[in-house]
Design an enzyme around this catalytic site. Structure first.
Site, PDB file in Angstrom:
ATOM      1  N   HIS A  24      29.318  32.950  33.542  1.00  0.00           N
ATOM      2  CA  HIS A  24      28.899  32.288  34.786  1.00  0.00           C
ATOM      3  C   HIS A  24      27.379  32.244  34.858  1.00  0.00           C
ATOM      4  O   HIS A  24      26.776  32.797  35.779  1.00  0.00           O
ATOM      5  CB  HIS A  24      29.464  33.018  36.014  1.00  0.00           C
ATOM      6  N   HIS A  80      43.476  25.237  35.551  1.00  0.00           N
ATOM      7  CA  HIS A  80      42.119  25.428  36.077  1.00  0.00           C
ATOM      8  C   HIS A  80      41.146  24.544  35.300  1.00  0.00           C
ATOM      9  O   HIS A  80      41.239  24.430  34.078  1.00  0.00           O
ATOM     10  CB  HIS A  80      41.761  26.910  35.915  1.00  0.00           C
ATOM     11  N   GLU A  82      37.733  24.912  35.072  1.00  0.00           N
ATOM     12  CA  GLU A  82      36.509  25.508  34.526  1.00  0.00           C
ATOM     13  C   GLU A  82      36.533  25.441  32.997  1.00  0.00           C
ATOM     14  O   GLU A  82      37.575  25.618  32.357  1.00  0.00           O
ATOM     15  CB  GLU A  82      36.349  26.958  35.023  1.00  0.00           C
ATOM     16  N   ASP A  84      35.801  27.147  30.456  1.00  0.00           N
ATOM     17  CA  ASP A  84      36.315  28.170  29.534  1.00  0.00           C
ATOM     18  C   ASP A  84      37.820  28.008  29.308  1.00  0.00           C
ATOM     19  O   ASP A  84      38.377  28.617  28.393  1.00  0.00           O
ATOM     20  CB  ASP A  84      35.969  29.599  29.993  1.00  0.00           C
ATOM     21  N   HIS A 146      40.039  30.914  41.403  1.00  0.00           N
ATOM     22  CA  HIS A 146      38.858  31.032  42.242  1.00  0.00           C
ATOM     23  C   HIS A 146      38.113  29.720  42.446  1.00  0.00           C
ATOM     24  O   HIS A 146      36.990  29.723  42.972  1.00  0.00           O
ATOM     25  CB  HIS A 146      37.908  32.090  41.644  1.00  0.00           C
ATOM     26  N   ASP A 165      42.924  32.609  35.792  1.00  0.00           N
ATOM     27  CA  ASP A 165      41.891  33.645  35.930  1.00  0.00           C
ATOM     28  C   ASP A 165      42.387  34.910  36.644  1.00  0.00           C
ATOM     29  O   ASP A 165      41.881  36.016  36.370  1.00  0.00           O
ATOM     30  CB  ASP A 165      40.700  33.101  36.722  1.00  0.00           C
ATOM     31  N   TYR A 193      35.902  42.624  36.908  1.00  0.00           N
ATOM     32  CA  TYR A 193      36.210  41.193  37.013  1.00  0.00           C
ATOM     33  C   TYR A 193      36.482  40.826  38.481  1.00  0.00           C
ATOM     34  O   TYR A 193      35.963  39.850  39.004  1.00  0.00           O
ATOM     35  CB  TYR A 193      37.433  40.945  36.147  1.00  0.00           C
ATOM     36  N   HIS A 226      42.323  35.491  30.620  1.00  0.00           N
ATOM     37  CA  HIS A 226      41.313  36.348  29.975  1.00  0.00           C
ATOM     38  C   HIS A 226      41.907  37.738  29.770  1.00  0.00           C
ATOM     39  O   HIS A 226      42.549  38.292  30.679  1.00  0.00           O
ATOM     40  CB  HIS A 226      40.077  36.525  30.865  1.00  0.00           C
TER      41      HIS A 226
HETATM   42 FE1  FEO Z   1      37.348  30.241  36.361  1.00  0.00          FE
HETATM   43 FE2  FEO Z   1      37.900  31.800  33.366  1.00  0.00          FE
HETATM   44  O1  FEO Z   1      37.330  30.439  34.498  1.00  0.00           O
END
Ligand code: FEO
Length: 397
Positions: A24, A80, A82, A84, A146, A165, A193, A226
């Protein structure tokens, strides 16, 4: 990461990022690296759940090829946006242009604004089901866990929750499951996290967990995007999330300070003596030299915060200002804080720190010591006594 069958006809095909040390931007340090998890389901409709960071696309596709030719994929679930988790999506869509993507309305919008792809996208909502053959996928919108687009995917036949996430950890390992890794490291990374990414979203998280509990979905395994997969004891991480989301605290104190010529540091240690003497567990962090991610993790279940800074240009020192900027965004609840520090010809740091703490919604205890230049014996005694008084507030809960 080697490809691994995690359940009948369901494979983990993601990658491990051993080297990443910041996430991030530079708001989060990842001293143990991370992984970008994705799952491949072999059924009448071959389905990929999420992808990986774009820089790992080649490795990811090689992983998929160990199971099936990528062009055979029918469905891609985008939990999601994002990058990643969606970075490899453009290449996947180039390899299998007929694949249909499933995600929330916000996911459609977000993917378009990232990749501008003209892809076949089907919007889904909570309660929608997708039959793959023997297995089914149920979708649960999870806005603001998130990002606005976030979604959980649940497979009832395997009692498998894939919440992207949520319940993840930035924890690179060759092992894939919770029962295969060090428990302290695992929970430390899960807490870190939560504290650094999810803490400000606690009320949304609590409601979502309650909503899922009311759905009465048995959960045998949680496979996040993750870190490791929870198979031995998924309830352990769910219960930890409930506790963190409720802002439950222990009677502990975190003293975070920054000092110019040592006086504020000296005060921090004397205040700590008063707190510790009263039987309260205490940690001291010099914010100028300590990893902020680790301090925030420590603060997650800590009831009392003390922030100290020397005064510089009528304000707090810059590392403290940067740290409190993060605290303001985290909006921790059920905490008590106070400030302290030394100054030269005029004060100012304490007042500025309190402005931020008020904006963060944290209760402020009065009486934090503020002294000119080097504290003398009487002033050091006052620091100790302030520590004793603050300990009483923390003990009182
Ligand atoms: Fe919200 Fe692992 O990305």
């Amino acid at each position: 990461m080697s490809v691994l069958k995690i359940l009948p006809d369901i494979y983990s095909v993601g990658v491990v990022d051993w080297d990443v040390r910041n996430f991030h931007g530079h708001t989060y340090t990842t001293k143990r690296g991370t992984s970008y998890n994705a799952y491949l389901i072999i059924d009448d409709k071959i389905t990929l759940v999420d992808t990986v960071m774009g820089s790992f696309t080649a490795e990811f596709i090689e992983n998929i090829k160990q199971i099936i030719a990528p062009e055979k994929i029918d469905y891609i679930i985008a939990n999601h946006v994002e990058t990643d988790h969606s970075g490899a999506l453009p290449e996947m869509m180039r390899l299998c242009p007929k694949a249909k993507i499933f995600g929330t309305a916000k996911c459609r919008e977000g993917l378009y604004k990232h990749y501008y792809g003209n892809w076949d996208f089907q919007e889904v909502k909570t309660g929608d089901k997708l039959k793959l053959g023997k297995k089914t996928l149920n979708f649960i919108e999870a806005a603001m866990i998130h990002w606005p687009d976030s979604m959980f995917t649940y497979c009832p036949e395997e009692q498998l929750l894939m919440p992207n996430d949520a319940f993840g950890q930035h924890y690179a390992t060759s092992e894939r499951f919770d029962d295969e890794v060090d428990q302290c490291a695992l929970m430390d990374e899960a807490a870190k996290y939560y504290a650094n990414i999810l803490w400000p979203l606690s009320s949304v998280i609590l409601k979502k967990i309650e909503e899922i509990q009311k759905m009465d979905l048995p959960i045998k395994m949680i496979a996040p995007s993750h870190g490791i997969i929870w198979r031995k004891d998924p309830a352990k991480i769910i219960n930890a999330y409930i506790s963190w989301a409720k802002n439950e605290t222990k009677p502990k104190v975190a003293i975070v300070y920054e000092t110019m010529w040592g006086s504020t540091g000296k005060m921090a240690r004397k205040i700590a003596e008063g707190i510790i003497q009263a039987g309260i567990s205490t940690r001291i962090f010099d914010v100028a030299v300590t990893d902020r991610t680790e301090i925030i993790r420590e603060m997650l279940d800590t009831r009392g915060f003390l922030f100290g800074s020397s005064t510089h240009d009528n304000d707090m020192l810059p590392a403290m200002a940067g740290f409190l900027e993060l605290v303001r965004g985290l909006r921790p609840k059920n905490r008590v804080a106070s400030t302290f520090g030394s100054y030269g010809w005029t004060g100012g740091a304490a007042k500025e720190m309190e402005v931020v703490l008020k904006e963060a919604g944290i209760d402020i205890a009065s009486g934090g010591p503020s002294f000119k230049y080097l504290p003398d014996e009487r002033e050091m005694k006052a620091c100790y006594e302030f520590g004793s008084d603050f300990a009483k507030i923390i003990k009182g809960g």
